[in-house]
Design a protein around this motif. Structure first.
Motif, short mmCIF file in Angstrom:
data_model
loop_
_atom_site.label_atom_id
_atom_site.label_comp_id
_atom_site.label_asym_id
_atom_site.label_seq_id
_atom_site.Cartn_x
_atom_site.Cartn_y
_atom_site.Cartn_z
N MET A 1 -6.70 77.81 -30.91
CA MET A 1 -6.81 78.30 -32.29
C MET A 1 -8.27 78.63 -32.59
N LYS A 2 -8.56 79.86 -33.00
CA LYS A 2 -9.93 80.25 -33.30
C LYS A 2 -10.35 79.68 -34.66
N LYS A 3 -11.53 79.11 -34.68
CA LYS A 3 -12.01 78.51 -35.92
C LYS A 3 -12.24 79.57 -37.01
N LYS A 4 -12.67 80.77 -36.60
CA LYS A 4 -13.06 81.77 -37.59
C LYS A 4 -11.90 82.70 -37.99
N ASN A 5 -10.72 82.37 -37.60
CA ASN A 5 -9.55 83.13 -38.00
C ASN A 5 -9.44 83.07 -39.53
N LYS A 6 -9.36 84.25 -40.17
CA LYS A 6 -9.35 84.26 -41.64
C LYS A 6 -8.03 83.82 -42.23
N LYS A 7 -6.97 83.88 -41.45
CA LYS A 7 -5.65 83.51 -41.96
C LYS A 7 -5.62 82.01 -42.26
N GLN A 8 -5.19 81.66 -43.46
CA GLN A 8 -5.10 80.24 -43.83
C GLN A 8 -3.92 79.58 -43.11
N LEU A 9 -4.21 78.48 -42.45
CA LEU A 9 -3.18 77.74 -41.73
C LEU A 9 -2.95 76.41 -42.44
N LYS A 10 -1.71 76.15 -42.72
CA LYS A 10 -1.39 74.91 -43.44
C LYS A 10 -0.68 73.90 -42.56
N PHE A 11 -1.09 72.64 -42.76
CA PHE A 11 -0.49 71.50 -42.08
C PHE A 11 -0.17 70.48 -43.16
N GLY A 12 0.66 69.50 -42.83
CA GLY A 12 0.94 68.51 -43.87
C GLY A 12 1.75 67.33 -43.37
N LEU A 13 1.93 66.39 -44.28
CA LEU A 13 2.72 65.18 -43.99
C LEU A 13 3.96 65.17 -44.87
N LEU A 14 5.11 65.00 -44.24
CA LEU A 14 6.37 64.91 -44.95
C LEU A 14 6.80 63.45 -45.02
N GLY A 15 7.07 62.96 -46.21
CA GLY A 15 7.51 61.57 -46.37
C GLY A 15 7.82 61.29 -47.83
N HIS A 16 7.94 60.02 -48.16
CA HIS A 16 8.18 59.63 -49.56
C HIS A 16 7.25 58.47 -49.92
N ASN A 17 6.64 58.54 -51.11
CA ASN A 17 5.63 57.57 -51.54
C ASN A 17 4.49 57.48 -50.54
N ILE A 18 3.85 58.62 -50.30
CA ILE A 18 2.84 58.70 -49.23
C ILE A 18 1.42 58.95 -49.75
N SER A 19 1.18 58.63 -51.01
CA SER A 19 -0.16 58.87 -51.58
C SER A 19 -1.23 58.06 -50.83
N TYR A 20 -0.83 56.93 -50.23
CA TYR A 20 -1.78 56.06 -49.50
C TYR A 20 -2.08 56.60 -48.10
N SER A 21 -1.39 57.66 -47.70
CA SER A 21 -1.32 58.08 -46.30
C SER A 21 -2.65 58.29 -45.57
N PHE A 22 -2.64 57.94 -44.32
CA PHE A 22 -3.76 58.10 -43.40
C PHE A 22 -3.99 59.59 -43.09
N SER A 23 -2.90 60.32 -42.87
CA SER A 23 -2.98 61.67 -42.29
C SER A 23 -3.79 62.66 -43.11
N GLU A 24 -3.56 62.70 -44.42
CA GLU A 24 -4.25 63.70 -45.25
C GLU A 24 -5.77 63.53 -45.16
N LYS A 25 -6.23 62.31 -45.31
CA LYS A 25 -7.68 62.02 -45.23
C LYS A 25 -8.21 62.34 -43.83
N TYR A 26 -7.47 61.91 -42.82
CA TYR A 26 -7.91 62.09 -41.42
C TYR A 26 -8.09 63.57 -41.09
N PHE A 27 -7.06 64.36 -41.39
CA PHE A 27 -7.13 65.78 -41.02
C PHE A 27 -8.08 66.58 -41.90
N THR A 28 -8.18 66.23 -43.17
CA THR A 28 -9.12 66.92 -44.06
C THR A 28 -10.55 66.72 -43.55
N GLU A 29 -10.87 65.47 -43.14
CA GLU A 29 -12.20 65.18 -42.59
C GLU A 29 -12.39 65.88 -41.24
#
Length: 251
Positions: free
Chosen positions: A1-29
């Motif tokens: 995956m090219k870093k400078k690709n202008k197309k926005q790529l979305k990823f995410g976590l699917l679950g329930h009551n996941i506000s505490y989740s590790f994944s969002e913070k980890y991948f955003t960083e």
């Protein structure tokens, strides 16, 4: 995956009551540090798996999802394809979304757990008890089979092949020297809770592994450690499975 690709790529976590989740913070960083400026990670907190189709249809640019409690098993009928490992495990925690919205399920929990567990193992660690029977427990069981470690499940509603928590006595603890909590019991904010065990049965020969990572030391680990057990929380497993998911999304 090219870093400078202008197309926005979305990823995410699917679950329930996941506000505490590790994944969002980890991948955003991860995206910030790696200058993946076109990548974005979001929590998709749904109260029913039926809403999964809406997430897929309404999210533009979605290419990958992590899946957590309680959907690791119920998501399977919504997928077009499963990897061989996910098929064998019977649970999915990683999904790829193609341009044509074709969905393929993978299991990177197995990879993460295996890498986190191996450094703890000694010669005498031959048998394990898996606390809980949900989606995460299936990846743990698959890992133990691969490592040739015998295991049994412990459940609050056991079938004829499983232990009840009340069955766990000194004799069983002597026989099973790896105890793995795959339940969410003890997760923040309910940090005082722990699986219903006689913690005095833990010894220096035992490993207590908790898939819970928030708090860092759950009550389960704290009590097992007081009696000499070697302990580990689920953080390292999560990092390993997250990196494996990232690799899968980029293949």
């Amino acid at each position: 995956m090219k870093k400078k690709n202008k197309k926005q790529l979305k990823f995410g976590l699917l679950g329930h009551n996941i506000s505490y989740s590790f994944s969002e913070k980890y991948f955003t960083e991860k995206f910030e540090i790696g200058h993946f400026d076109n990548c974005e990670y979001t929590n998709y907190d749904i109260s029913n798996i039926k809403s999964f189709s809406d997430v897929i249809n309404e999210t533009k640019g979605l290419v990958g999802l992590n899946v957590t409690i309680p959907y690791k098993e119920t998501i399977i009928p919504y997928l077009d394809k499963l990897s061989k490992t996910a098929q064998k495990i019977g649970a999915v925690n990683c999904v790829t979304v193609s341009k044509k919205k074709k969905l393929k399920g993978y299991n990177s929990d197995y990879y993460g757990f295996k890498k986190a567990l191996i450094p703890l193992l000694n010669e005498h660690h031959k048998k394990a008890l898996i606390l809980g029977t949900g989606g995460s427990s299936k990846a743990v069981a698959y890992t133990l089979r691969k490592l040739k470690i015998e295991y049994d499940f412990v459940s609050r509603k056991p079938d004829e092949f499983q232990f009840d928590y009340a069955d766990l006595n000194a004799e069983i603890f002597e026989e099973y020297q790896i105890i793995i909590n795959t339940t969410p019991v003890g997760t923040f904010p309910n940090v005082a809770e722990c699986p219903d065990l006689d913690y005095s049965l833990f010894t220096k020969k035992h490993i207590a592994f908790d898939l819970v990572y928030n708090p860092e030391e759950s009550t389960f680990l704290q009590k097992a450690k007081e009696h000499g057990a070697k302990t580990k929380n689920g953080y390292e497993m999560l990092v390993f499975q997250a990196e494996k998911a990232w690799k899968i999304w980029n293949e």
